[in-house]
Design an enzyme around this catalytic site. Structure first.
Site, short mmCIF file in Angstrom:
data_model
loop_
_atom_site.label_atom_id
_atom_site.label_comp_id
_atom_site.label_asym_id
_atom_site.label_seq_id
_atom_site.Cartn_x
_atom_site.Cartn_y
_atom_site.Cartn_z
N GLN A 64 0.80 -1.18 0.08
CA GLN A 64 -0.10 -0.09 0.17
C GLN A 64 0.76 1.26 -0.03
OE1 GLN A 64 -1.57 -1.23 3.85
NE2 GLN A 64 -1.61 1.13 4.28
N CYS A 70 -5.14 0.25 3.79
CA CYS A 70 -4.90 -1.24 4.44
C CYS A 70 -6.26 -2.17 4.25
CB CYS A 70 -4.20 -1.24 5.81
SG CYS A 70 -5.48 -0.72 7.06
N HIS A 364 -5.73 -0.90 11.81
CA HIS A 364 -4.91 -1.84 10.59
C HIS A 364 -5.80 -2.97 10.15
CE1 HIS A 364 -1.98 -2.48 7.73
NE2 HIS A 364 -1.35 -3.48 8.24
N ASN A 386 0.22 -9.21 5.26
CA ASN A 386 0.24 -7.81 5.06
C ASN A 386 0.23 -7.17 3.87
OD1 ASN A 386 0.04 -5.48 6.30
ND2 ASN A 386 1.72 -5.64 7.78
#
Length: 444
Positions: A64, A70, A364, A386
């Protein structure tokens, strides 16, 4: 007792500090290396390894970059799994630039409509202050992404690649925020001058033209049709011509997003378990689906996430990623740092107390791609995809200890088929509406 810190107090504090050798050693270590480095717990790293009894196939890690997307990256990483299954590709990315364009467009309209619905509220009141605090930002929620997909569909990244602005959103966010606050000022002044709501909404239309122009300049114009070209694992070339974003979604993803619901764990006194919750003034698409959660004990979130991964489907989740986490190694564990030993004090707030007193909230969103179950079928660590690129963690993947899950996990999204009738009945019941500033109204 004195109400101020006196010279005698300082002398007393210093005398006690100097009398303890551990304080001096800690001071030398921290001033030279920083708190976390000095408190790193080597034993914890041995317990939380990157090995999992259930691990799904997944694509190349995404990034990102300098943006707060996110929640969007995580949702699209869940959905891209369907594209990879249907096409046989080894990896694939959906366009995050496409979704961020429409998210910001819809957030601007949602904000201006919120201003129009609160014209009688005082400018210095808490509600208007909240609305003006961040009228345009990168954050979001699962339901907000679903609203975008249902209205606009999705496109491959090749159809709308990243721009300099989508990868680093701060500048444009600042200018959009400035314009939206200016527009709020104009609308509220117009109301004070006696203009009708119909007149003000006509002014809003012109304001949205300005927002659209700024977004096109920053992100580029979204495609209306495109060709989808790719190679599968066997290197065979495929081309699907003249797709729209909606037909692409229906053909290559096809998930019924209405089947996916948000489970939260908020163990505070004001939020009984097995109840449905919504949040005032939280959303992006004005006519889209409302953000809704069902609050459950933490074990229910674990059970549902494991069930979905057993069926081969990843799980979107939201957490407080900055707490007791180590970015370089990609370890999320409450025992990462021996802070109690370093500072000779305990950090004793419960999860509920941290929520009530502003010490924690969801910050997040990521994706569960696996879990390690012990000999009794209980989870002890979770595999996390992630969206911070390959440099963070283990080639972009993090590992979460189950004890960290208990303390800092707040939300998972699963298909309704993995949930009991009791949970579904609670979710679909009339929601309790939370204030806009409630911690469960935070955006990932």
């Amino acid at each position: 007792m004195n109400t101020s810190v006196t010279t005698e107090d300082l002398f007393h504090f210093e005398e006690l500090f100097d009398a303890d050798r551990a304080n001096r050693v800690a001071m030398y270590a921290v001033t030279a290396n920083g708190v976390n480095a000095a408190a790193a717990n080597y034993q914890a790293a041995r317990e939380v390894t990157h090995d999992f009894s259930i691990s799904l196939e997944h694509g190349k890690i995404t990034n990102q970059k300098q943006s707060g997307r996110c929640w969007m990256f995580a949702a699209l990483n869940v959905m891209r799994a369907q594209v990879m299954k249907k096409t046989g590709m080894e990896t694939f990315e959906l366009s995050q630039n496409y979704t961020v364009f429409y998210d910001k467009l819809e957030k601007a309209n949602y904000f201006l409509e919120s201003i129009l619905s609160t014209l009688e509220e005082p400018t210095d009141g808490r509600l208007i202050a909240h609305l003006l605090s961040e009228p345009e930002n990168d954050g979001g929620q699962w339901d907000m992404l679903c609203s975008l997909v249902e209205k606009y569909g999705l496109v491959p990244k090749s159809a709308m690649p990243e721009s300099a602005v989508s990868s680093a959103t701060r500048e444009l966010d600042a200018y959009l925020t400035e314009k939206l606050r200016e527009f709020a000022c104009v609308l509220r002044h117009g109301h004070a001058e006696g203009k009708s709501v119909e007149t003000l909404r006509g002014m809003k239309f012109s304001m949205m033209e300005t927002v659209y122009n700024m977004l096109c300049i920053g992100f580029g114009k979204p495609p209306k049709t495109f060709d989808f070209e790719y190679r599968d694992k066997d290197k065979n070339f495929h081309r699907d011509r003249n797709l729209t974003p909606k037909t692409f979604y229906e053909k290559y993803i096809g998930l019924n997003l209405r089947d996916y619901i948000s489970l939260i764990n908020a163990p505070t006194a004001d939020k009984p378990y097995y109840r449905s919750y919504g949040v005032e003034y939280l959303g992006n698409v004005f006519e889209g689906r409302a953000v809704r959660y069902v609050n459950l004990p933490i074990e229910e979130l674990k059970k549902a996430a494991i069930a979905q991964m057993r069926d081969g489907e990843p799980v979107w989740f939201g957490c407080d990623v900055g707490k007791r986490s180590e970015r370089k190694s990609g370890v999320l564990d409450t025992e990462n740092y021996a802070l109690e030993d370093l500072f000779q004090t305990s950090f004793s707030m419960t999860k509920a107390e941290r929520l009530d007193y502003g010490q924690s909230l969801m910050t997040h969103a990521m994706v569960f791609q696996g879990v390690n179950l012990d000999e009794n079928g209980k989870p002890n660590r979770w595999q996390v995809e992630n969206s911070w690129g390959e440099e963070a963690g283990n080639e972009g993947y993090f590992v979460m200890s189950d004890r960290w899950f208990d303390e800092y996990m707040y939300q998972v999204v699963v298909n309704r088929k993995y949930l009991s009738k009791e949970i579904l009945d609670a979710y679909y019941s009339e929601p309790i509406t939370l204030k806009p500033w409630d911690p469960m109204g935070s955006l990932a």
